[in-house]
Design a protein around this motif. Structure first.
Motif, PDB file in Angstrom:
ATOM      1  N   VAL A  35      30.348  26.157  45.618  1.00  0.00           N
ATOM      2  CA  VAL A  35      30.370  24.621  46.544  1.00  0.00           C
ATOM      3  C   VAL A  35      31.462  24.895  47.492  1.00  0.00           C
ATOM      4  CG1 VAL A  35      30.944  22.630  46.505  1.00  0.00           C
ATOM      5  CG2 VAL A  35      30.062  24.250  43.707  1.00  0.00           C
ATOM      6  N   CYS A  36      30.516  24.827  49.014  1.00  0.00           N
ATOM      7  CA  CYS A  36      32.009  25.144  49.789  1.00  0.00           C
ATOM      8  C   CYS A  36      33.085  23.154  50.699  1.00  0.00           C
ATOM      9  CB  CYS A  36      31.015  25.533  50.969  1.00  0.00           C
ATOM     10  SG  CYS A  36      30.738  27.623  50.757  1.00  0.00           S
ATOM     11  N   ASP A  37      33.918  22.857  49.872  1.00  0.00           N
ATOM     12  CA  ASP A  37      33.919  21.480  49.876  1.00  0.00           C
ATOM     13  C   ASP A  37      35.822  21.861  50.535  1.00  0.00           C
ATOM     14  OD1 ASP A  37      35.377  21.927  47.940  1.00  0.00           O
ATOM     15  OD2 ASP A  37      34.001  20.378  47.090  1.00  0.00           O
ATOM     16  N   GLY A  38      36.207  23.227  50.561  1.00  0.00           N
ATOM     17  CA  GLY A  38      37.052  23.363  51.681  1.00  0.00           C
ATOM     18  C   GLY A  38      38.516  23.307  50.152  1.00  0.00           C
ATOM     19  N   ARG A  39      38.146  22.957  48.812  1.00  0.00           N
ATOM     20  CA  ARG A  39      38.721  22.476  47.664  1.00  0.00           C
ATOM     21  C   ARG A  39      38.737  24.334  47.152  1.00  0.00           C
ATOM     22  NH1 ARG A  39      36.305  18.444  43.900  1.00  0.00           N
ATOM     23  NH2 ARG A  39      37.981  19.188  42.564  1.00  0.00           N
ATOM     24  N   VAL A  40      40.378  24.532  46.754  1.00  0.00           N
ATOM     25  CA  VAL A  40      40.062  26.137  45.499  1.00  0.00           C
ATOM     26  C   VAL A  40      39.349  25.553  44.255  1.00  0.00           C
ATOM     27  CG1 VAL A  40      41.509  27.415  44.710  1.00  0.00           C
ATOM     28  CG2 VAL A  40      41.730  26.205  46.801  1.00  0.00           C
ATOM     29  N   ARG A  41      38.200  25.943  44.074  1.00  0.00           N
ATOM     30  CA  ARG A  41      37.627  26.136  42.943  1.00  0.00           C
ATOM     31  C   ARG A  41      37.598  27.018  42.075  1.00  0.00           C
ATOM     32  NH1 ARG A  41      33.726  22.102  42.707  1.00  0.00           N
ATOM     33  NH2 ARG A  41      33.594  20.534  44.608  1.00  0.00           N
ATOM     34  N   ASP A  42      36.984  27.289  40.571  1.00  0.00           N
ATOM     35  CA  ASP A  42      37.150  28.456  39.363  1.00  0.00           C
ATOM     36  C   ASP A  42      35.898  29.289  39.839  1.00  0.00           C
ATOM     37  OD1 ASP A  42      39.735  28.107  38.706  1.00  0.00           O
ATOM     38  OD2 ASP A  42      39.116  26.267  37.015  1.00  0.00           O
ATOM     39  N   TRP A  43      35.809  30.766  39.711  1.00  0.00           N
ATOM     40  CA  TRP A  43      34.267  30.918  39.515  1.00  0.00           C
ATOM     41  C   TRP A  43      34.327  32.270  38.079  1.00  0.00           C
ATOM     42  CZ3 TRP A  43      34.997  36.501  39.213  1.00  0.00           C
ATOM     43  CH2 TRP A  43      35.419  37.609  39.358  1.00  0.00           C
ATOM     44  N   SER A  44      33.451  31.861  37.047  1.00  0.00           N
ATOM     45  CA  SER A  44      33.504  32.610  36.073  1.00  0.00           C
ATOM     46  C   SER A  44      31.857  33.628  35.763  1.00  0.00           C
ATOM     47  CB  SER A  44      33.881  32.001  34.835  1.00  0.00           C
ATOM     48  OG  SER A  44      33.227  33.002  33.958  1.00  0.00           O
ATOM     49  N   HIS A  45      32.351  34.804  35.759  1.00  0.00           N
ATOM     50  CA  HIS A  45      30.751  35.581  36.031  1.00  0.00           C
ATOM     51  C   HIS A  45      30.964  36.814  34.501  1.00  0.00           C
ATOM     52  CE1 HIS A  45      30.123  35.859  40.431  1.00  0.00           C
ATOM     53  NE2 HIS A  45      30.050  34.624  38.956  1.00  0.00           N
ATOM     54  N   SER A  46      29.829  36.272  33.411  1.00  0.00           N
ATOM     55  CA  SER A  46      29.399  37.101  32.330  1.00  0.00           C
ATOM     56  C   SER A  46      27.847  38.168  32.541  1.00  0.00           C
ATOM     57  CB  SER A  46      29.529  36.217  31.385  1.00  0.00           C
ATOM     58  OG  SER A  46      31.002  35.695  30.967  1.00  0.00           O
ATOM     59  N   ALA A  47      28.626  38.653  31.719  1.00  0.00           N
ATOM     60  CA  ALA A  47      27.083  39.498  31.798  1.00  0.00           C
ATOM     61  C   ALA A  47      27.425  41.235  30.283  1.00  0.00           C
ATOM     62  CB  ALA A  47      26.644  40.896  32.160  1.00  0.00           C
ATOM     63  N   VAL A  48      25.879  41.148  29.574  1.00  0.00           N
ATOM     64  CA  VAL A  48      26.761  41.869  29.067  1.00  0.00           C
ATOM     65  C   VAL A  48      26.002  43.186  29.026  1.00  0.00           C
ATOM     66  CG1 VAL A  48      25.157  42.619  26.215  1.00  0.00           C
ATOM     67  CG2 VAL A  48      25.817  40.180  26.592  1.00  0.00           C
ATOM     68  N   VAL A  49      27.342  44.667  28.704  1.00  0.00           N
ATOM     69  CA  VAL A  49      27.148  45.395  29.156  1.00  0.00           C
ATOM     70  C   VAL A  49      26.970  46.870  28.517  1.00  0.00           C
ATOM     71  CG1 VAL A  49      28.170  47.140  31.688  1.00  0.00           C
ATOM     72  CG2 VAL A  49      28.066  44.660  31.937  1.00  0.00           C
ATOM     73  N   LYS A  50      26.072  47.427  27.819  1.00  0.00           N
ATOM     74  CA  LYS A  50      25.579  48.242  26.800  1.00  0.00           C
ATOM     75  C   LYS A  50      25.632  49.690  27.351  1.00  0.00           C
ATOM     76  CE  LYS A  50      24.513  44.717  23.090  1.00  0.00           C
ATOM     77  NZ  LYS A  50      23.918  44.400  22.320  1.00  0.00           N
ATOM     78  N   GLU A  51      25.826  50.707  26.352  1.00  0.00           N
ATOM     79  CA  GLU A  51      26.012  51.943  27.004  1.00  0.00           C
ATOM     80  C   GLU A  51      26.228  52.637  28.630  1.00  0.00           C
ATOM     81  OE1 GLU A  51      22.065  52.822  24.914  1.00  0.00           O
ATOM     82  OE2 GLU A  51      22.292  51.602  23.010  1.00  0.00           O
ATOM     83  N   PRO A  52      26.451  52.773  27.790  1.00  0.00           N
ATOM     84  CA  PRO A  52      28.295  52.641  28.152  1.00  0.00           C
ATOM     85  C   PRO A  52      29.087  52.070  28.244  1.00  0.00           C
ATOM     86  CG  PRO A  52      28.844  53.979  29.539  1.00  0.00           C
ATOM     87  CD  PRO A  52      27.091  53.826  30.223  1.00  0.00           C
ATOM     88  N   ALA A  53      29.781  51.078  26.836  1.00  0.00           N
ATOM     89  CA  ALA A  53      30.160  50.022  26.999  1.00  0.00           C
ATOM     90  C   ALA A  53      31.929  49.742  27.814  1.00  0.00           C
ATOM     91  CB  ALA A  53      30.380  48.614  25.690  1.00  0.00           C
ATOM     92  N   TYR A  54      31.823  48.363  28.237  1.00  0.00           N
ATOM     93  CA  TYR A  54      33.301  49.059  29.046  1.00  0.00           C
ATOM     94  C   TYR A  54      34.184  48.942  28.007  1.00  0.00           C
ATOM     95  CZ  TYR A  54      31.515  48.233  33.762  1.00  0.00           C
ATOM     96  OH  TYR A  54      31.016  49.202  34.871  1.00  0.00           O
ATOM     97  N   ARG A  55      35.426  49.025  28.075  1.00  0.00           N
ATOM     98  CA  ARG A  55      35.790  48.994  26.750  1.00  0.00           C
ATOM     99  C   ARG A  55      38.118  48.372  27.537  1.00  0.00           C
ATOM    100  NH1 ARG A  55      35.531  54.340  27.051  1.00  0.00           N
ATOM    101  NH2 ARG A  55      36.732  54.658  27.737  1.00  0.00           N
TER     102      ARG A  55
END
Length: 137
Positions: free
Chosen positions: A80-100
């Motif tokens: 959202v480009c309105d000049g305000r500082v905004r939060d972002w958050s991303h999630s994904a399931v990652v397997k084989e090999p999984a992150y630790r």
């Protein structure tokens, strides 16, 4: 007393000048120092962004996680480009090999797609990038 007043006034003026040098909106991006990795392999990364104008085309925030020799795109969202500082958050399931849990690296990008390519195909324009060391918990 005069010396203290002059010193205080000088400090206030210096702080105001320093603030003014960094004041004003601009496109920008940050990555939080910590991410999470759940037992099911779900990785979550986050940070903040600011963008000013998306009239030329949509703006996207993307993130990639690197740990050891493994690199995975964790997600992307429309900004959202309105000049305000905004939060972002991303999630994904990652397997084989999984992150630790532990040290990792995040590459985040704030990118605008504009119809500048041949026949109006979208072309990426990079507004901001950030590479940051993170700790996965």
């Amino acid at each position: 007393m005069r010396f203290r007043l002059a010193l205080a006034l000088g400090s206030l003026l210096a702080a105001a000048a320093a603030g003014a040098a960094h004041a004003g909106p601009a496109d920008g991006l940050s990555v939080d120092a910590y991410g999470t990795v759940a037992t099911d392999g779900t990785v979550t990364l986050s940070g903040t962004y600011r963008c000013l104008d998306d009239s030329a085309g949509p703006v996207l925030v993307s993130s990639t996680l690197v740990q050891g020799d493994r690199s995975t795109g964790i997600g992307g969202t429309r900004a959202v480009c309105d000049g305000r500082v905004r939060d972002w958050s991303h999630s994904a399931v990652v397997k084989e090999p999984a992150y630790r849990a532990g040290a990792a690296h995040v590459e985040a990008t704030l990118m605008q797609l504009t119809p500048d390519g041949p026949l109006g195909t979208p072309m990426p324009g990079f507004l901001a990038t950030r590479a940051a060391a993170v700790t996965l918990r």
